[in-house]
Design a protein around this motif. Structure first.
Motif, PDB file in Angstrom:
ATOM      1  N   LEU A   1       1.001  -1.522   0.321  1.00  0.00           N
ATOM      2  CA  LEU A   1      -0.200   0.399  -0.233  1.00  0.00           C
ATOM      3  C   LEU A   1       0.473   1.125   0.271  1.00  0.00           C
ATOM      4  O   LEU A   1       0.608   2.203   0.192  1.00  0.00           O
ATOM      5  N   ASP A   2       1.918   1.291  -0.517  1.00  0.00           N
ATOM      6  CA  ASP A   2       2.915   2.436  -0.453  1.00  0.00           C
ATOM      7  C   ASP A   2       3.239   2.438  -1.922  1.00  0.00           C
ATOM      8  O   ASP A   2       4.740   1.622  -1.977  1.00  0.00           O
ATOM      9  N   ILE A   3       3.233   2.731  -2.966  1.00  0.00           N
ATOM     10  CA  ILE A   3       3.577   3.375  -4.377  1.00  0.00           C
ATOM     11  C   ILE A   3       4.354   4.136  -5.036  1.00  0.00           C
ATOM     12  O   ILE A   3       3.807   5.254  -3.647  1.00  0.00           O
ATOM     13  N   LYS A   4       5.630   3.800  -4.985  1.00  0.00           N
ATOM     14  CA  LYS A   4       6.532   3.916  -4.929  1.00  0.00           C
ATOM     15  C   LYS A   4       6.792   4.786  -6.349  1.00  0.00           C
ATOM     16  O   LYS A   4       6.524   3.557  -7.204  1.00  0.00           O
ATOM     17  N   ASP A   5       7.372   5.571  -6.811  1.00  0.00           N
ATOM     18  CA  ASP A   5       7.850   6.625  -8.948  1.00  0.00           C
ATOM     19  C   ASP A   5       8.627   5.255  -9.014  1.00  0.00           C
ATOM     20  O   ASP A   5       9.039   5.218 -10.283  1.00  0.00           O
ATOM     21  N   ALA A   6       9.265   4.891  -8.263  1.00  0.00           N
ATOM     22  CA  ALA A   6      10.584   3.804  -8.320  1.00  0.00           C
ATOM     23  C   ALA A   6       8.846   2.457  -9.712  1.00  0.00           C
ATOM     24  O   ALA A   6      10.327   1.628 -10.189  1.00  0.00           O
ATOM     25  N   GLN A   7       9.098   2.089  -8.527  1.00  0.00           N
ATOM     26  CA  GLN A   7       8.446   1.126  -8.639  1.00  0.00           C
ATOM     27  C   GLN A   7       7.121   0.883 -10.092  1.00  0.00           C
ATOM     28  O   GLN A   7       7.156   0.072 -10.863  1.00  0.00           O
ATOM     29  N   VAL A   8       6.875   2.634 -10.161  1.00  0.00           N
ATOM     30  CA  VAL A   8       5.854   2.273 -11.502  1.00  0.00           C
ATOM     31  C   VAL A   8       7.142   2.328 -12.594  1.00  0.00           C
ATOM     32  O   VAL A   8       6.412   1.862 -14.138  1.00  0.00           O
ATOM     33  N   SER A   9       8.059   3.109 -12.099  1.00  0.00           N
ATOM     34  CA  SER A   9       8.938   3.376 -13.523  1.00  0.00           C
ATOM     35  C   SER A   9       9.494   1.717 -13.724  1.00  0.00           C
ATOM     36  O   SER A   9       9.766   1.366 -15.147  1.00  0.00           O
ATOM     37  N   VAL A  10       9.895   1.191 -12.884  1.00  0.00           N
ATOM     38  CA  VAL A  10      10.693  -0.606 -12.995  1.00  0.00           C
ATOM     39  C   VAL A  10       9.041  -1.585 -13.791  1.00  0.00           C
ATOM     40  O   VAL A  10       9.669  -2.337 -15.043  1.00  0.00           O
ATOM     41  N   LEU A  11       8.128  -1.413 -12.903  1.00  0.00           N
ATOM     42  CA  LEU A  11       7.023  -1.615 -13.629  1.00  0.00           C
ATOM     43  C   LEU A  11       6.313  -1.175 -15.483  1.00  0.00           C
ATOM     44  O   LEU A  11       6.305  -2.545 -16.286  1.00  0.00           O
ATOM     45  N   GLU A  12       6.990  -0.083 -15.690  1.00  0.00           N
ATOM     46  CA  GLU A  12       6.306  -0.025 -17.160  1.00  0.00           C
ATOM     47  C   GLU A  12       7.536  -0.392 -18.081  1.00  0.00           C
ATOM     48  O   GLU A  12       7.107  -0.568 -19.012  1.00  0.00           O
ATOM     49  N   ARG A  13       8.842  -0.816 -17.121  1.00  0.00           N
ATOM     50  CA  ARG A  13       9.982  -1.487 -18.086  1.00  0.00           C
ATOM     51  C   ARG A  13       9.900  -2.330 -18.536  1.00  0.00           C
ATOM     52  O   ARG A  13       9.617  -3.413 -19.578  1.00  0.00           O
ATOM     53  N   ILE A  14       8.760  -3.484 -17.410  1.00  0.00           N
ATOM     54  CA  ILE A  14       8.185  -4.497 -17.595  1.00  0.00           C
ATOM     55  C   ILE A  14       7.334  -5.029 -18.670  1.00  0.00           C
ATOM     56  O   ILE A  14       7.540  -6.391 -19.156  1.00  0.00           O
TER      57      ILE A  14
END
Length: 144
Positions: free
Chosen positions: A90-103
């Motif tokens: 429940l703690d979304i970070k920009d780094a996670q979203v960035s990795v998610l987009e690359r994947i």
């Protein structure tokens, strides 16, 4: 080597690659917290990841290729698992979203609209969509 061995080997490689991608998302914001660990444990059982392979993947998740699915439905299933990992703590970070987009690009989503697809996927899970069929239907219908 028999056909069965080839199928089993390919199946295991795909599952390991998918699991490794999810681990990369979990690690993208630092350490794996308890909620993420619980999600990984459940997913490892679902994907029949052995304890040895689980440990190897946690140690070096980038050593495993993504192995993009050949069908759009399978891509959506994998995206659903990935987005659920982002929301596990429940703690979304920009780094996670960035990795998610690359994947997601690695899974076969078009680079031109991957940000839009990922944002829609994140919004669906945030709204409480908790089954892959509803998730897939909503993503497929977002341009209609």
């Amino acid at each position: 080597m028999s056909i069965k061995d080839l199928y089993t080997s390919g199946f295991i490689k795909r599952n390991n690659g998918h699991f490794a991608a999810i681990v990369r998302v979990a690690l993208s914001d630092g350490d794996i917290v308890e909620a993420e660990k619980q999600f990984l444990d459940r997913l490892a059982r679902k994907l029949t990841i052995s304890e040895t392979e689980y440990a190897n993947i946690l140690e070096n998740p980038t050593a495993y290729p993504i192995n993009p699915p050949t069908t759009y439905n399978r891509r959506l299933e994998r995206l659903f698992d990935l987005v659920r990992m982002v929301y596990a703590d429940l703690d979304i970070k920009d780094a996670q979203v960035s990795v998610l987009e690359r994947i997601a690009v690695g899974l076969g989503f078009a680079p031109a609209n991957v940000t839009y697809v990922v944002q829609k996927a994140l919004a669906l899970v945030a709204e409480g969509v908790d089954d892959v069929d509803t998730f897939s239907d909503e993503i497929k219908n977002m341009n209609r």
